[in-house]
Each structure stands twice: as structure tokens, then as C-alpha cells.
Write an enzyme that holds these catalytic residues in place. Structure first.
Site, short mmCIF file in Angstrom:
data_model
loop_
_atom_site.label_atom_id
_atom_site.label_comp_id
_atom_site.label_asym_id
_atom_site.label_seq_id
_atom_site.Cartn_x
_atom_site.Cartn_y
_atom_site.Cartn_z
N ASP A 185 0.74 -1.18 0.04
CA ASP A 185 0.01 -0.02 0.01
C ASP A 185 0.72 1.37 0.11
OD1 ASP A 185 -2.31 -1.43 -0.04
OD2 ASP A 185 -2.46 -1.62 2.31
N GLY A 203 1.74 2.52 -2.63
CA GLY A 203 1.51 3.22 -4.20
C GLY A 203 2.17 2.82 -5.32
N SER A 236 13.89 -43.39 5.68
CA SER A 236 13.89 -42.17 4.87
C SER A 236 12.58 -41.63 4.11
CB SER A 236 14.80 -43.19 3.45
OG SER A 236 14.18 -44.23 3.38
N PRO A 241 5.09 -6.69 -6.31
CA PRO A 241 4.28 -7.06 -5.24
C PRO A 241 4.91 -6.30 -3.80
CG PRO A 241 4.77 -9.19 -5.58
CD PRO A 241 5.46 -8.35 -6.81
N GLY A 242 4.42 -5.79 -2.87
CA GLY A 242 4.76 -5.29 -1.68
C GLY A 242 4.70 -6.62 -0.80
N ILE A 268 2.94 12.38 0.16
CA ILE A 268 3.57 13.49 0.78
C ILE A 268 2.32 14.41 0.99
CG2 ILE A 268 4.01 14.93 -1.23
CD1 ILE A 268 6.20 14.66 1.76
N ASP A 269 1.16 14.26 0.07
CA ASP A 269 0.08 15.27 0.34
C ASP A 269 -0.61 15.10 1.66
OD1 ASP A 269 -0.65 12.87 -1.11
OD2 ASP A 269 -2.50 13.39 -0.87
N GLY A 284 8.71 -49.73 12.67
CA GLY A 284 7.88 -50.93 12.85
C GLY A 284 7.28 -51.61 11.67
#
Length: 633
Positions: free
Chosen positions: A34, A36, A541, A112-113, A167-168, A470
């Protein structure tokens, strides 16, 4: 600042010629969730008039359910094309966009973030020259900001735009911008970026995106697009050593043999000497052939067919290189690894390692340390979890061709592929070859496996018994051992419990220790098979990947997987060592079938069901199988 407009048809040739002469900047947008990123690129494309009207109209329809502020178009939808992305309002996949201005061509990867999709960010960053790292002015530097910055540096990105977005929402205050820029530069000092350009941005409204904003009169630097058009990149790859991975041998007729591929770095001209990296065979370039005609010189990124002056043994997977600047050819090296998978990376586990030219089995022999992305401190670790970064020593089953990643991104990278799922589980950047690779050599011996097995009058084999604790593995293996010994066969039985008293006494039962347990036993079984023995390996294994690794160590047809199939309830009922009782009571951790998984074989050579037949009868079945196996050979 002018941008490309529609071009009249009669000017198309001139336009294309002008277009071809422009440099290309590949960049990514990254940062935390988010911040941007998609909105920023959408705003850049719209304000630069690089989006068609019908696209904007369609966005209005698509985004109507999620429109903001009374119908405002969500510009992120220009990049977020997946339905899930539009529903959740996040970026998941890497979205590529191609555009151009009058000064430069651009390829942008919107990554993507979310931490969950770090692998997609790595994909986008792997070919980028510059990173636009977004920071929310209200949030400042977050962990994902640090992660993406570190990965960008690790992947060779040298230039960063620090886009201080929204910044707005902090009233365009210079103090907020200055503090974030100062903190980021202090954090990034160790990352080795050649340049960091902070820019205050309001992506939603276009402030400082393509032109200076009146809302930030205190900012005297370039707008984002202006900076992208003018930033000076590193020297082109044509100045680096010549590297040409062969993708295809072209043989249309008896008179033509050419080697097709794309030049990974450097350049080549007719007459230049070349050498095959692995074999050392030398020749020179006789012709450079393309669909549009022959060239005298070709450079990085061009797809060409090279015709050599001599007949050499080169095929797909070989690399033609400059004799004076050869790549490394080694089977051990150090690398930085970024892990993608939910299952951890474990030293000792076998993976498929793929490079530009090679695909080989590989093992992480040592995880030297994990990198703390916040402090860059080296931290001890026994495994790498998803999205973690570590420095590893890696050993490959055969030598591979590579450069140090910092010298050549194209020939210094690799991916790890899971042997069972074929999923890409990690990516690596090679640092340097290990000196031990040059100092350890195979010692030739006069008596080989064939001579040893002929003396014993038997065919070597590794009978790998796998199943739950077993299930009856050791009981059946012991019965078979008696039958073979009575026939004069030379055998040896490796039992899981017995081996843990000596060779593997230092190992526990964590997933990492189980992987190493099987790796050691598989190597011992290989040595015993080389001695001409029939080796009976009785180990739980539990993981398919480790059993496949053991199979690939042996010669074709030498490994015989025997699935001793006994239901968990029956194993718990037998419980000869009272282990299930303790595991169910919580006294034993990581117990297979109870608190740790068992991956049953999908196509074993023999599938034995112990509830239907007794151990001796099952041993006789295996003996009969071995007799048929020998006759087929």
C-alpha cells in the site's frame, strides 16, 4: 518535455529508426504494501499521455465498484490485471509495461509489496537497472522497504529512486521528506548503491511525477520521469567478456554447422578467437548469421548463429567465451541464496540447480550464515525459511560454467528446483568458486567396479527398504540377507539404528538431520556398490527427495526401491521398541507417522504389503526379482 504522439504512416520508417536508436532503461517499483507502487506507474503513464482513451474508459467500468472519491479512476488497475489483485487491491504478480518518451525507452516491472510474494519481486529485479523504492510518508521505512532494498542491491541494481509517496497526507512538509531521505541513506550506506535520488511524490494527484509540483517549492530536484530519462547507467555489457551460451546446433545441410543462441555479455566479431568453456577447444568465428543477413559484429542481447572456422565438439549447454577472459568451471562455490519455498532449505538436501547452460544435481554443503535484513548482521542458522537470505557453500554433481554475479548477472545466477515437485524454490547469486574445488581430484585406480563384481560373480545393487518405523523393513532385509549369503553372495546390510551408533551418532531427528542422515548413508551405499557388493539399506527415509537423490548417485538400474507398506495402525500395534507409545504420549518429537510426515514412494520397483505375507515369503519375492533383474542385464 515532449512525449511520443501518434505517428503518420508515411513517417513510420523514420519513427522506427529514431526509436531503435534510443537507450533502454529497465526499472522496477518496489516497497511495502500500500505504498502506492501501481498507482505511481499508472499516474506516470496517464499524465505522459501513454494510455489510450479506451483503456481509461474501460478502467472506469472495471473499477466502478472500487472507485474512490465519487468515481475517480483507480490508476493502479492499469497494472493490477489479475482478478484477485483487483478484488484485494494489492499486487500479486509482476506486471510489465513498455513505454517510451522522446528521450528513452522504458521497461517497468511493478512488483508486489507483500512479503509472501517476495519471489515475484526477485523476478522483476533480476533484469532491472534501477529501482524506484516507494515509502509512505506517514509510515517511514518499514521492514519490507529494507527487504526490497537489500534484495535490489543483492541482485545488482546500482541506482535507486527513493519515492517518498503520499506527501500530500503530511501536508507536503519538507521536514518529513528530509527525515525519511536521511534515514534511508544511512540505512542504505552498506548496500553499495551508486546513486540514491529522493523525490517527494503524491502519486494519486501527480505531484513531481512528470513535472515539478507547486506544492513542494522547497524541492529543487528533478521530477520522476525527468530523472528516469537522464540517469546515467553503468557501462553496457558489450564492454564485459564475451559469453555465448549455445541453445541450438543448426545443421540444415551437410555444408553448414552453426551454433545459435543469444549473446549473454560482451561482443564478438568475425575473426575473433573463441574457446569452449568446459573442454577448452579453440576456434575462431567464421561468420555471424542472422535472419536479416550476416553481420560483422554482434553484441549483448542479440540472437545470432555463430559459424566457427573449425569442427569442434559443442552442443546445447556449452558456452563459447573469449580465450583471454574465461569464466570459472567448478563444482563447488559460494553463493547468496534467496529462499522462496514454504519448505525450508536444508543443508545436505539434494536439489536441481539450473544456470544459463547447466542443469545438475546440487547440495548445500554448508549454510555459513543467514543475513538479517534489518541490520545486515550475519546470524547463525541451520536452515533458510521462506523469503530469508543466506550465504551458502554449494556442491554440484558435475562442474558448471559461471562468472561471479557482480561481474555478469546473466552467467552468475542460478535457481534451485525441487526434485519432487519441480517447483522453483530458491534463487542464487554466485560469489566465487571455492579453492577446494581445484585442490581435490579423483584418484584413478586400476581395479574398478567391473573387476570387483566379476570376482564375486554378482551384479552390484542397492536395495533400499523404506517404510514406517515398525513396518518390518529390517526383518525382511535380514531374511533376504540370509538367503543371499546362503547362495554365496557378497552382501552388507546398513540398518538405520546401527548406523546411528557410529557414523551418524551426531545427528538427531529434525528434518535437517534426517536429510543429512540419508545423504551420508547413500554415499556409503554407493561406495559399497562400487566394491561390487549387494547393499541392503533399511532406513525409514521419509522424504521422496532424499530417496531420489540416493537413486541418482547410483548407476542406471543399480538402485532398487522397496516400499515396505504397513498401515500406521499396524505399526503402532506391533511397536517392537515402544516408540509409538512414547511418540503418542509426546515424549518423542519429530516421529515419522505421528508428528513428522512420511512421503510414500510413487513408483517403487517393489511394493511389499506385510499384513498379507510373512517376512520370509516377502524376502523370497525380492530374491526372485533380483534373479530376473540379473538376467535382464
Amino acid at each position: 518535455m515532449s512525449y511520443l504522439q501518434s505517428v503518420p504512416p508515411h513517417d513510420l520508417a523514420a519513427h522506427l529508426a529514431d526509436h531503435d536508436g534510443k537507450s533502454v532503461l529497465r526499472f522496477i517499483t518496489c516497497g511495502s504494501v500500500d505504498d502506492g507502487k501501481s498507482t505511481l506507474i499508472g499516474r506516470l503513464l496517464v499524465d505522459a499521455k501513454l494510455v489510450f482513451e479506451d483503456q481509461l474508459t474501460n478502467l472506469g467500468r472495471v473499477g466502478s465498484s472500487g472507485a474512490v472519491n465519487g468515481g475517480e479512476i483507480d490508476l493502479a488497475l492499469l497494472l493490477d490485471g489479475l482478478e484477485a489483485e483487483r478484488e484485494q487491491g494489492i499486487t500479486i504478480d509482476v506486471a510489465y509495461r513498455y513505454f517510451a518518451t522522446s528521450k528513452r525507452k522504458f521497461i517497468v516491472a511493478d512488483t508486489p509489496g507483500h512479503e509472501e510474494y517476495t519471489r515475484n519481486m526477485v523476478t522483476g529485479a533480476s533484469t532491472a537497472d534501477l529501482a524506484v523504492i516507494l515509502i509512505d510518508s506517514r509510515q517511514g521505512i518499514l521492514q519490507q522497504t529494507r527487504r526490497h532494498s537489500y534484495i535490489a542491491s543483492l541482485l545488482g541494481i546500482r541506482h535507486v529512486v527513493l519515492a517518498v509517496n503520499k506527501i500530500d497526507l503530511v501536508e507536503f512538509r519538507q521536514s518529513v521528506f528530509d527525515e525519511i531521505a536521511r534515514d534511508y541513506k544511512a540505512f542504505a550506506k552498506k548496500l553499495g548503491f551508486a546513486s540514491i535520488q529522493p523525490i517527494p511524490i503524491a502519486a494519486r494527484f501527480g505531484d513531481n511525477v512528470i513535472s515539478a509540483s507547486p506544492n513542494t517549492p522547497w524541492y529543487k530536484g528533478p521530477a520522476l520521469l525527468e530523472y528516469l530519462e537522464t540517469v546515467q547507467l553503468d557501462p553496457p555489457a558489450t564492454e564485459r567478456p564475451f559469453r555465448f551460451p549455445v541453445q541450438l546446433v543448426m545443421r540444415p545441410n551437410a555444408n553448414f554447422r552453426g551454433y545459435a543462441g543469444q549473446i549473454a555479455s560482451g561482443s564478438v566479431s568475425v575473426g575473433d578467437p573463441v574457446v569452449i568453456a568446459k573442454s577448452g577447444q579453440r576456434s575462431s568465428v567464421k561468420a555471424i548469421v542472422t535472419f536479416d543477413g550476416n553481420l560483422t559484429t554482434a553484441a549483448e542481447g542479440e540472437a545470432v548463429t555463430l559459424v566457427l572456422a573449425d569442427e569442434v565438439d559443442a552442443s546445447r549447454g556449452n558456452m563459447l567465451v573469449a580465450p583471454a577472459a574465461r569464466p570459472f568451471v567448478a563444482d563447488q562455490f559460494q553463493a547468496h541464496v534467496i529462499w522462496f519455498d514454504a519448505n525450508p532449505m536444508l543443508p545436505g538436501r539434494s536439489y536441481i540447480l539450473r544456470t544459463e547452460t547447466d542443469s545438475v544435481s546440487a547440495t548445500v554443503t554448508a549454510l555459513k550464515h543467514q543475513v538479517n535484513i534489518n541490520s545486515f548482521a550475519r546470524e547463525a542458522a541451520k536452515s533458510l525459511q521462506m523469503n530469508e537470505v543466506g550465504v551458502c557453500n554449494i556442491s554440484t554433481q558435475a562442474p558448471i560454467v559461471f562468472d561471479a554475479y557482480k561481474e555478469s548477472r546473466a552467467t552468475g545466477n542460478f535457481v534451485f528446483v525441487d526434485r519432487v515437485t519441480n517447483a522453483t524454490v530458491g534463487a542464487g547469486m554466485i560469489d566465487f568458486p571455492l579453492r577446494r574445488a581445484d585442490n581435490v581430484h579423483w584418484q584413478a585406480t586400476d581395479v574398478n567396479k567391473g573387476a570387483r563384481s566379476a570376482m564375486k560373480s554378482q551384479r552390484p545393487a542397492v536395495l533400499w527398504f523404506t517404510g514406517l518405523s515398525g513396518s518390518g523393513k529390517s526383518t525382511i532385509a535380514n531374511a533376504l540377507d540370509r538367503l543371499l549369503h546362503a547362495r554365496g553372495k557378497h552382501t552388507y546390510m546398513l540398518d538405520g539404528d546401527n548406523v546411528r551408533h557410529g557414523l551418524n551418532r551426531d545427528l538427531g531427528f529434525t528434518e535437517a538431520d534426517r536429510v543429512e542422515n540419508i545423504r551420508r548413508v547413500a554415499e556409503v551405499a554407493k561406495l559399497m556398490a562400487d566394491a561390487g557388493l549387494i547393499v541392503l539399506v533399511s532406513f525409514i527415509s521419509p522424504f521422496r527427495g532424499e530417496r531420489r537423490m540416493a537413486r541418482e548417485l547410483m548407476e542406471e538400474g543399480e538402485f532398487i526401491e522397496i516400499f515396505v507398506d504397513t498401515p500406521l495402525e499396524e505399526c503402532a500395534r506391533r511397536d517392537p521398541k515402544a516408540l509409538y507409545e512414547k511418540a503418542l504420549a509426546g515424549k518423542i518429537a519429530n516421529f515419522t507417522g505421528v508428528s513428522s510426515p512420511y512421503e510414500a514412494p510413487e513408483s517403487p520397483e517393489l511394493h511389499l504389503k506385510t499384513v498379507e505375507e510373512d517376512p520370509v515369503a516377502l524376502a523370497l519375492k525380492i530374491e526372485a526379482f533380483l534373479d530376473r533383474h540379473r538376467e535382464e542385464k
